[in-house]
Design an enzyme around this catalytic site. Sequence first.
Site, PDB file in Angstrom:
ATOM      1  N   ASP A  81      24.108  45.516  19.035  1.00 51.15           N
ATOM      2  CA  ASP A  81      24.674  44.475  18.177  1.00 51.15           C
ATOM      3  C   ASP A  81      26.134  44.855  17.965  1.00 51.15           C
ATOM      4  O   ASP A  81      26.431  45.855  17.298  1.00 51.15           O
ATOM      5  CB  ASP A  81      23.927  44.424  16.844  1.00 51.15           C
ATOM      6  CG  ASP A  81      24.433  43.316  15.925  1.00 51.15           C
ATOM      7  OD1 ASP A  81      25.570  42.826  16.136  1.00 51.15           O
ATOM      8  OD2 ASP A  81      23.713  42.946  14.987  1.00 51.15           O
ATOM      9  N   TYR A 181      35.069  27.013  15.406  1.00 54.04           N
ATOM     10  CA  TYR A 181      34.999  27.208  16.850  1.00 54.04           C
ATOM     11  C   TYR A 181      36.402  27.341  17.430  1.00 54.04           C
ATOM     12  O   TYR A 181      36.652  28.181  18.300  1.00 54.04           O
ATOM     13  CB  TYR A 181      34.278  26.014  17.489  1.00 54.04           C
ATOM     14  CG  TYR A 181      34.050  26.163  18.979  1.00 54.04           C
ATOM     15  CD1 TYR A 181      33.054  27.000  19.468  1.00 54.04           C
ATOM     16  CD2 TYR A 181      34.821  25.457  19.902  1.00 54.04           C
ATOM     17  CE1 TYR A 181      32.840  27.143  20.829  1.00 54.04           C
ATOM     18  CE2 TYR A 181      34.613  25.590  21.266  1.00 54.04           C
ATOM     19  CZ  TYR A 181      33.614  26.436  21.725  1.00 54.04           C
ATOM     20  OH  TYR A 181      33.415  26.577  23.068  1.00 54.04           O
ATOM     21  N   LYS A 185      37.662  30.655  19.512  1.00 53.01           N
ATOM     22  CA  LYS A 185      38.010  30.606  20.924  1.00 53.01           C
ATOM     23  C   LYS A 185      39.504  30.753  21.191  1.00 53.01           C
ATOM     24  O   LYS A 185      39.920  30.975  22.329  1.00 53.01           O
ATOM     25  CB  LYS A 185      37.477  29.303  21.544  1.00 53.01           C
ATOM     26  CG  LYS A 185      35.949  29.229  21.531  1.00 53.01           C
ATOM     27  CD  LYS A 185      35.315  30.474  22.160  1.00 53.01           C
ATOM     28  CE  LYS A 185      33.807  30.465  22.090  1.00 53.01           C
ATOM     29  NZ  LYS A 185      33.206  31.681  22.698  1.00 53.01           N
TER      30      LYS A 185
END
Length: 309
Positions: A81, A181, A185
Amino acid sequence: MTTETTETKPLRGRVCLVAGATRGAGRGIAVQLGAAGATVYVTGRTTREKVSEVGRATETIEETAELVTAAGGEGIAVPTDHLEQDQVRALIDRIDRERGRLDVLVNDVWGGEHLLVFGKKTWENDLDGGLRMLELGIRTHVITSYTALPLLIRNPGGLVVELTDGTTEYNGTRFRENLFYDLAKNAPLRMAFGLGKELEEHGATAVALTPGWLRSEQMLAAFGVTEENWRDAVEKIPGFAVAESPAYVGRAVAALAADAGRNRWNGQSLSSGQLAKEYGFTDADGSQPDAWGFMLADETGDPDVEDYR
């Protein structure tokens, strides 16, 4: 009997880490690095015993490692993780102990698709879900780079690849429809730029890389098609005609890793279609899709898909 050469296995002896290699681009990259002869450590949270929050048990890191080995490299699965600093530190310590070097780091950790909602304003979205996307898409990359780079710069010639969605040209002037988002990104683009500045004196290279419209396992399932009949989705979604398989971006990373002159790309934002033209590789079907070129052209005209495939 086939004899391996530096031409057929240009990455033989190289040690790579693909962080986030359970499925999609990460798996495609790991397999293609293996096909070039590399030793590839593959990480992720979904194993044959445990499924991550993404909720897909159909792909595991063990399977990815087996595909790497079958392709001609050595695949090593390490459940990790990348939000847990102790786990990442243990991973890098293991690579150092077993191999004593790290030549290629691919930061592909993500796993936030299940949190992504379009059509809502920032204040209408679920805040916890949005912040989780930032953790998955940015914090993981920072923790992994922070921990792995001291090993990578031990030898000159290292390569860092920050996987993202969209080029600087595209993302820099367009809103990706969801603020969380959009941030997740765009951050890898800036990370590649900044790391490129820091790594240059150590003889290492950092780039940001984006696939085009990726035919990942999740995308194919969402469209109700498979890799064998993916073109059936084009009738409903015409732009999907320029979609690419995960092997394509994988071949892009393998080409970069094998290029002794890759430092010319340092700090830059690249795409799989762009690098296919530069290095001459193709997708699994022999085509050279350029999804980002198509999307840019589609905003100003009516481009012919075949010109971008």
